[in-house]
Design an enzyme around this catalytic site. Sequence first.
Site, PDB file in Angstrom:
ATOM      1  N   CYS A 103      15.367   3.526  -6.988  1.00 57.88           N
ATOM      2  CA  CYS A 103      15.711   3.820  -8.441  1.00 57.88           C
ATOM      3  C   CYS A 103      16.049   5.327  -8.528  1.00 57.88           C
ATOM      4  O   CYS A 103      17.373   5.609  -8.380  1.00 57.88           O
ATOM      5  CB  CYS A 103      14.283   3.423  -9.177  1.00 57.88           C
ATOM      6  SG  CYS A 103      14.646   3.334 -10.923  1.00 57.88           S
ATOM      7  N   ARG A 159      14.152   0.520 -15.816  1.00 58.31           N
ATOM      8  CA  ARG A 159      15.058   1.765 -16.257  1.00 58.31           C
ATOM      9  C   ARG A 159      15.920   2.060 -15.232  1.00 58.31           C
ATOM     10  O   ARG A 159      16.291   3.054 -14.948  1.00 58.31           O
ATOM     11  CB  ARG A 159      14.039   3.105 -16.580  1.00 58.31           C
ATOM     12  CG  ARG A 159      13.192   2.934 -17.787  1.00 58.31           C
ATOM     13  CD  ARG A 159      12.513   4.278 -18.256  1.00 58.31           C
ATOM     14  NE  ARG A 159      13.544   5.247 -18.327  1.00 58.31           N
ATOM     15  CZ  ARG A 159      13.178   6.580 -18.296  1.00 58.31           C
ATOM     16  NH1 ARG A 159      11.996   6.827 -17.885  1.00 58.31           N
ATOM     17  NH2 ARG A 159      14.295   7.444 -18.623  1.00 58.31           N
ATOM     18  N   GLU A 177       9.072  -1.677  -3.392  1.00 57.41           N
ATOM     19  CA  GLU A 177       7.634  -1.295  -3.001  1.00 57.41           C
ATOM     20  C   GLU A 177       6.657  -1.805  -3.989  1.00 57.41           C
ATOM     21  O   GLU A 177       5.462  -1.887  -3.737  1.00 57.41           O
ATOM     22  CB  GLU A 177       7.365   0.216  -2.986  1.00 57.41           C
ATOM     23  CG  GLU A 177       7.479   1.060  -4.445  1.00 57.41           C
ATOM     24  CD  GLU A 177       8.666   1.203  -4.972  1.00 57.41           C
ATOM     25  OE1 GLU A 177       8.641   1.831  -6.205  1.00 57.41           O
ATOM     26  OE2 GLU A 177       9.719   0.628  -4.585  1.00 57.41           O
ATOM     27  N   HIS A 182      12.728  -1.523  -7.207  1.00 53.09           N
ATOM     28  CA  HIS A 182      11.537  -1.214  -6.780  1.00 53.09           C
ATOM     29  C   HIS A 182      10.900  -2.243  -5.805  1.00 53.09           C
ATOM     30  O   HIS A 182      10.001  -2.910  -6.042  1.00 53.09           O
ATOM     31  CB  HIS A 182      10.378  -0.995  -7.948  1.00 53.09           C
ATOM     32  CG  HIS A 182      10.901   0.135  -8.591  1.00 53.09           C
ATOM     33  ND1 HIS A 182      10.693   1.685  -8.268  1.00 53.09           N
ATOM     34  CD2 HIS A 182      11.514   0.340  -9.775  1.00 53.09           C
ATOM     35  CE1 HIS A 182      10.817   2.489  -9.449  1.00 53.09           C
ATOM     36  NE2 HIS A 182      11.596   1.515  -9.979  1.00 53.09           N
TER      37      HIS A 182
END
Length: 188
Positions: free
Chosen positions: A79, A135, A172, A170
């Site tokens: 990101c 985002r 993670e 993401h």
Amino acid sequence: MKKIGVLAIQGAVDEHIQMIESAGALAFKVKHSNDLAGLDGLVLPGGESTTMRKIMKRYDLMEPVKAFAKEGKAIFGTCAGLVLLSKEIEGGEESLGLLDATAIRNGFGRQKESFEAELSVDVFDAPTFEAIFIRAPYLIEPSDEVTVLATIDGKIVAAKQANILVTAFHPELTNDNRWMRYFLEKIL
């Protein structure tokens, strides 16, 4: 055992550490340039890219991270990490310039437009990866040196170039460590 640092100035630092450890490597928090010594790779987590860049500059991390990559050490940006690693950022903000593509910040919209999507990723055995976009940015204008690994609606959301791996989403925040394993096995 491979040693991977996580830039610990913003973002899902603990989640990245858990993901690194689940993929079979040792994880360390990086807050200062001397924390890079002895590491095999580095993760630049999500967060807010402008804030992260300002903190990196304040703590004199921009040039050491560039030098780390130029030594052939691997970097994985998620990101905001993708934005920081890109050669250019739409709007002209300063970046690390390590991935030969342009980043479009918040390319899928603001916080309320965050979403999850199944991505087809040819480098994985399983057919899809459930990706979380918050985002999220995306890449445009990659050079021939950049390999596109995943797209959504024609927008580049995962790519690699030499020792650099980036995702707009993401990994993670999922229970699926395939992106981290890919980083450790193919990029490192």
